[in-house]
Design a protein around this motif. Structure first.
Motif, PDB file in Angstrom:
ATOM      1  N   ASP A  71       0.802  -1.222   0.000  1.00  0.00           N
ATOM      2  CA  ASP A  71       0.000   0.000   0.000  1.00  0.00           C
ATOM      3  C   ASP A  71       0.834   1.271   0.000  1.00  0.00           C
ATOM      4  O   ASP A  71       0.422   2.279  -0.558  1.00  0.00           O
ATOM      5  N   TRP A  72       1.954   1.239   0.657  1.00  0.00           N
ATOM      6  CA  TRP A  72       2.798   2.417   0.800  1.00  0.00           C
ATOM      7  C   TRP A  72       4.100   2.194   0.040  1.00  0.00           C
ATOM      8  O   TRP A  72       4.964   1.442   0.483  1.00  0.00           O
ATOM      9  N   PRO A  73       4.284   2.838  -1.100  1.00  0.00           N
ATOM     10  CA  PRO A  73       5.481   2.598  -1.914  1.00  0.00           C
ATOM     11  C   PRO A  73       6.799   2.824  -1.156  1.00  0.00           C
ATOM     12  O   PRO A  73       7.768   2.106  -1.378  1.00  0.00           O
ATOM     13  N   TRP A  74       6.849   3.772  -0.244  1.00  0.00           N
ATOM     14  CA  TRP A  74       8.095   4.061   0.478  1.00  0.00           C
ATOM     15  C   TRP A  74       8.516   2.900   1.379  1.00  0.00           C
ATOM     16  O   TRP A  74       9.693   2.751   1.676  1.00  0.00           O
ATOM     17  N   VAL A  75       7.559   2.057   1.791  1.00  0.00           N
ATOM     18  CA  VAL A  75       7.897   0.898   2.629  1.00  0.00           C
ATOM     19  C   VAL A  75       8.675  -0.142   1.817  1.00  0.00           C
ATOM     20  O   VAL A  75       9.476  -0.889   2.372  1.00  0.00           O
ATOM     21  N   ARG A  76       8.480  -0.158   0.512  1.00  0.00           N
ATOM     22  CA  ARG A  76       9.186  -1.125  -0.342  1.00  0.00           C
ATOM     23  C   ARG A  76      10.656  -0.768  -0.553  1.00  0.00           C
ATOM     24  O   ARG A  76      11.427  -1.588  -1.053  1.00  0.00           O
ATOM     25  N   GLY A  79      16.303   0.249   1.369  1.00  0.00           N
ATOM     26  CA  GLY A  79      17.114   0.937   2.358  1.00  0.00           C
ATOM     27  C   GLY A  79      16.516   0.867   3.760  1.00  0.00           C
ATOM     28  O   GLY A  79      17.237   0.946   4.756  1.00  0.00           O
ATOM     29  N   LEU A  80      15.194   0.705   3.850  1.00  0.00           N
ATOM     30  CA  LEU A  80      14.570   0.558   5.161  1.00  0.00           C
ATOM     31  C   LEU A  80      15.028  -0.727   5.844  1.00  0.00           C
ATOM     32  O   LEU A  80      15.199  -0.760   7.066  1.00  0.00           O
ATOM     33  N   ALA A  81      15.234  -1.781   5.068  1.00  0.00           N
ATOM     34  CA  ALA A  81      15.745  -3.036   5.651  1.00  0.00           C
ATOM     35  C   ALA A  81      17.124  -2.792   6.254  1.00  0.00           C
ATOM     36  O   ALA A  81      17.409  -3.249   7.373  1.00  0.00           O
ATOM     37  N   ALA A  82      17.963  -2.065   5.534  1.00  0.00           N
ATOM     38  CA  ALA A  82      19.297  -1.757   6.045  1.00  0.00           C
ATOM     39  C   ALA A  82      19.199  -0.877   7.293  1.00  0.00           C
ATOM     40  O   ALA A  82      19.957  -1.075   8.256  1.00  0.00           O
ATOM     41  N   LEU A  83      18.272   0.068   7.291  1.00  0.00           N
ATOM     42  CA  LEU A  83      18.073   0.928   8.457  1.00  0.00           C
ATOM     43  C   LEU A  83      17.667   0.096   9.672  1.00  0.00           C
ATOM     44  O   LEU A  83      18.212   0.275  10.770  1.00  0.00           O
ATOM     45  N   PHE A  84      16.730  -0.818   9.485  1.00  0.00           N
ATOM     46  CA  PHE A  84      16.307  -1.679  10.593  1.00  0.00           C
ATOM     47  C   PHE A  84      17.465  -2.554  11.079  1.00  0.00           C
ATOM     48  O   PHE A  84      17.639  -2.736  12.285  1.00  0.00           O
ATOM     49  N   CYS A  85      18.252  -3.082  10.156  1.00  0.00           N
ATOM     50  CA  CYS A  85      19.417  -3.877  10.572  1.00  0.00           C
ATOM     51  C   CYS A  85      20.392  -3.018  11.373  1.00  0.00           C
ATOM     52  O   CYS A  85      20.944  -3.462  12.391  1.00  0.00           O
ATOM     53  N   GLY A  86      20.590  -1.774  10.936  1.00  0.00           N
ATOM     54  CA  GLY A  86      21.454  -0.856  11.676  1.00  0.00           C
ATOM     55  C   GLY A  86      20.907  -0.565  13.066  1.00  0.00           C
ATOM     56  O   GLY A  86      21.664  -0.515  14.051  1.00  0.00           O
ATOM     57  N   TRP A 116      11.799  -8.239   4.010  1.00  0.00           N
ATOM     58  CA  TRP A 116      11.742  -7.110   3.082  1.00  0.00           C
ATOM     59  C   TRP A 116      11.703  -7.555   1.622  1.00  0.00           C
ATOM     60  O   TRP A 116      11.439  -6.758   0.740  1.00  0.00           O
ATOM     61  N   GLN A 117      11.925  -8.817   1.381  1.00  0.00           N
ATOM     62  CA  GLN A 117      11.793  -9.320   0.013  1.00  0.00           C
ATOM     63  C   GLN A 117      10.324  -9.492  -0.360  1.00  0.00           C
ATOM     64  O   GLN A 117       9.990  -9.655  -1.527  1.00  0.00           O
ATOM     65  N   ASN A 118       9.443  -9.510   0.672  1.00  0.00           N
ATOM     66  CA  ASN A 118       8.005  -9.680   0.477  1.00  0.00           C
ATOM     67  C   ASN A 118       7.696 -10.926  -0.354  1.00  0.00           C
ATOM     68  O   ASN A 118       6.857 -10.911  -1.239  1.00  0.00           O
ATOM     69  N   ASN A 119       8.407 -11.971  -0.072  1.00  0.00           N
ATOM     70  CA  ASN A 119       8.227 -13.233  -0.771  1.00  0.00           C
ATOM     71  C   ASN A 119       8.077 -14.311   0.293  1.00  0.00           C
ATOM     72  O   ASN A 119       8.979 -14.506   1.116  1.00  0.00           O
TER      73      ASN A 119
END
Length: 179
Positions: A71-76, A79-86, A116-119
């Motif tokens: 629903d929210w393109p920015w969630v895809r 870089g957010l995955a990297a941010l969460f890992c950080g 984050w791969q959404n698979n």
């Protein structure tokens, strides 16, 4: 606090994690895991296992964001995955309790990258081969009996979902699993 109550909180978390792998959509999987993570975070705090507790709290936020992946393109944005890992790395540094803290970090980081791969297939593989075994070891070391049961069930449940739905259905981008 009473040991039975502390362990009981973990067993409530077990139900949500076991259920999470039997639902047909990633959105419902993330919701079930957010609730289960909240229960286990509370239990970990009560057990004094703060690295795991804070990692699980961050996982709740991650899961809620991922529920809106389509629903929210920015969630895809990867870089957010990297941010969460950080952020998981920062939590590990701030709550360092020795090498045990690396278990919660590894579990959280690998599940973040997988989710984050959404698979559905990738999510289950990440949990089956890394996240669940790391959390299982963490649970053993902090004496979370519900956590031990939960991760054992999670491993079995992932295998059951593969048997029920098949690898091809789990990886199909047009299947119900991707909704």
């Amino acid at each position: 606090m009473n040991e039975w109550i502390v362990q009981g909180i973990g067993f409530l978390g077990v139900a949500f994690f076991a259920l999470s792998y039997q639902v047909k959509s990633n959105r419902k999987l993330f919701l079930c895991q957010a609730i289960g993570s909240g229960l286990f975070a509370l239990q970990f705090f009560l057990l004094g296992a703060v690295s795991g507790a804070y990692s699980l709290l961050l996982n709740i936020f991650r899961g809620l964001l991922l529920m809106r992946y389509n629903d929210w393109p920015w969630v895809r944005w990867k870089g957010l995955a990297a941010l969460f890992c950080g952020l998981h790395g920062l939590i590990t540094c701030l709550t360092w309790a020795g090498p045990i803290s690396l278990l919660s970090f590894t579990a959280a980081a690998v599940s973040t990258l997988g989710q984050w791969q959404n698979n559905a297939k990738t999510i289950r593989l990440a949990n089956l081969f890394c996240a669940s075994p790391c959390w299982l070891a963490y649970d053993i070391l902090v004496h979370s009996w519900g956590g031990i049961l939960s991760e054992s069930i999670a491993i079995f449940s992932v295998l059951l979902s593969v048997f029920r739905f098949g690898w091809s259905a789990l990886g199909d981008p047009d299947s119900d699993f991707q909704k």
